[in-house]
Design a protein around this motif. Structure first.
Motif, short mmCIF file in Angstrom:
data_model
loop_
_atom_site.label_atom_id
_atom_site.label_comp_id
_atom_site.label_asym_id
_atom_site.label_seq_id
_atom_site.Cartn_x
_atom_site.Cartn_y
_atom_site.Cartn_z
N GLY A 43 -1.34 -5.61 -6.43
CA GLY A 43 -2.12 -5.54 -7.66
C GLY A 43 -1.47 -6.30 -8.81
O GLY A 43 -0.53 -7.06 -8.62
N GLY A 44 -1.96 -6.07 -10.02
CA GLY A 44 -1.41 -6.73 -11.20
C GLY A 44 -0.16 -6.01 -11.69
O GLY A 44 0.16 -4.91 -11.24
N ARG A 46 0.42 -4.49 -14.32
CA ARG A 46 0.20 -3.24 -15.07
C ARG A 46 -0.44 -2.16 -14.19
O ARG A 46 -0.94 -1.16 -14.68
N GLY A 47 -0.49 -2.42 -12.88
CA GLY A 47 -1.00 -1.41 -11.98
C GLY A 47 -2.49 -1.51 -11.73
O GLY A 47 -3.11 -0.56 -11.22
N ASP A 48 -3.07 -2.66 -12.05
CA ASP A 48 -4.51 -2.86 -11.84
C ASP A 48 -4.77 -3.60 -10.51
O ASP A 48 -4.01 -4.47 -10.13
N GLY A 49 -5.83 -3.24 -9.83
CA GLY A 49 -6.29 -3.97 -8.64
C GLY A 49 -5.39 -3.83 -7.43
O GLY A 49 -4.38 -3.13 -7.46
N LYS A 50 -5.81 -4.50 -6.34
CA LYS A 50 -4.99 -4.55 -5.14
C LYS A 50 -5.43 -5.72 -4.26
O LYS A 50 -6.56 -6.20 -4.38
N SER A 75 -0.43 1.90 -1.38
CA SER A 75 0.37 2.21 -2.57
C SER A 75 1.50 3.14 -2.16
O SER A 75 1.35 3.96 -1.25
N ARG A 104 4.06 -0.52 -18.08
CA ARG A 104 3.00 -0.23 -19.06
C ARG A 104 3.73 0.07 -20.37
O ARG A 104 3.79 1.21 -20.81
N GLU A 114 -2.46 7.66 -19.82
CA GLU A 114 -2.62 6.83 -18.62
C GLU A 114 -1.35 5.98 -18.39
O GLU A 114 -0.88 5.84 -17.27
N ASP A 115 -0.79 5.41 -19.51
CA ASP A 115 0.46 4.62 -19.39
C ASP A 115 1.56 5.49 -18.81
O ASP A 115 2.33 5.08 -17.95
N LEU A 118 0.68 6.62 -14.95
CA LEU A 118 0.72 5.54 -13.95
C LEU A 118 2.18 5.14 -13.64
O LEU A 118 2.54 4.95 -12.47
#
Ligand code: NAI
Length: 302
Positions: A43-44, A46-50, A75, A104, A114-115, A118
């Motif tokens: 993912g990205g 910052r923890g986005d996508g995969k 993950s 983050r 959320e920061d 995560l």
């Protein structure tokens, strides 16, 4: 000079091995004969996508070079799936490098739940989950090597990284206890605080510094700590750019107030310079080192 460190017939699981430090570790373990599980969510930062691309690329590199590796796209929060990949393909787990990471950053006042959550989930919970799944296998084998990846931010704190500092410092405590619990079972656990040019540092460091800070300067320490004959355990190292240093706690001699049943803040204030005097400092390593002065002050020998 000892012989070349080899990992023939050994299975090495590396989380976040699709890039940066994890990729460098994976390539070197594979060059040294290990069967490698290249885990990466892809993912990205910052923890986005995969994506499967990151892990696949490193597996391909290893195979092209004549090594053996399989990809895992889970993950670290699903540690069991990562370890299952190792067992399904190679039947055992000798080395686990908990390395996956994201950032983050935000000052504490601006940090969102959320920061916080995560970062905790990837760094702390993730390392726990993968280790928890690998632990019974290592116990049964009577052999294991675990490397956790902390950060200078986890040791010293850093502006804008309260979430990251919290999660990373937790890995130091986890490692200390794994080293104690694994001692009689052939399991060694150590923790490194690396500095390297990567996606995580490219936005905060100048380009030429990122290029000079090669992950390949960190990997040799990981290899050394995971060697079959390594006795090192429960230790913390800072490592980067060819510099390696070991850390330990330092404690002032302290002040034993007479245990008359009373102790006032004023007594402490009057002795503050002595409490903070490191000229005769000690270097405690175990909980027993705390009990000795505490119970000694009560006249009880431990
Ligand atoms: P990187 O961004 O190049 O590599 C981290 C890898 O982890 C990425 O490929 C990413 O896809 C993967 N990843 C992220 N979340 C994941 C998840 N939930 N499950 C599986 N994989 C996941 O970063 P770098 O610098 O190589 O970082 C490696 C480790 O070193 C991290 O734990 C980081 O916090 C730590 N670290 C790095 C420092 C540095 O100077 N580069 C400084 C201090 C610590």
């Amino acid at each position: 000079m000892t012989g070349k460190i080899r990992f023939d017939e050994q299975v090495v699981v590396i989380t976040g091995a699709g890039a940066g430090l994890g990729r460098s570790h994976a390539l070197d373990f594979a060059r040294r004969g290990a069967k490698v599980v290249v885990n990466d969510l892809g993912g990205g930062g910052r923890g986005d996508g995969k994506s499967s691309e990151a892990a696949d690329k490193v597996v391909e590199e290893i195979i092209q070079a004549g090594g053996e590796a399989v990809a895992s796209y889970d993950s670290v929060e699903d540690g069991e799936a990562i370890i299952r990949t190792a067992l399904d393909n190679f039947d055992r787990v000798d080395v686990l490098v908990n390395n996956a990471g994201i950032l983050r950053d935000a000052s504490f006042s601006k940090m969102t739940d959320e920061d916080w959550d995560l970062i905790y989930r990837v760094h702390a919970l993730g390392a726990y989950k993968v280790t928890k799944a690998a632990w019974p296998i290592m116990l049964q084998q009577g052999y294991g090597r675990i490397i956790n990846t902390t950060s200078a931010a986890g040791i010293y704190g850093n502006f804008g990284q309260s979430n990251y500092s919290f999660a990373k410092s937790g890995l130091i405590g986890l490692t200390n206890t794994l080293a104690i619990e694994g001692a009689k079972k052939g399991i060694k656990a150590n923790v490194i605080a690396p500095v390297a040019g990567s996606r995580l540092t490219e936005s905060i460091l100048p380009k030429e510094v990122v290029e000079a800070l090669k992950p390949e300067f960190v990997t040799p320490l990981v290899i050394k700590l995971c060697a079959q004959d390594s006795e090192e355990t429960g230790s913390l190292f800072e490592v980067g750019a060819g510099w390696i240093s070991r850390l330990r706690w330092e404690r002032s001699k302290g002040v034993c107030f007479t245990p008359s049943g009373e102790l006032s803040a004023e007594q402490i204030e009057a002795a503050w310079d002595q409490i903070s005097d490191f000229s005769h400092a000690e270097h405690p390593r175990t909980m027993q080192d705390t009990f000795v002065p505490v119970f000694g002050n009560l006249g009880i020998t431990m």
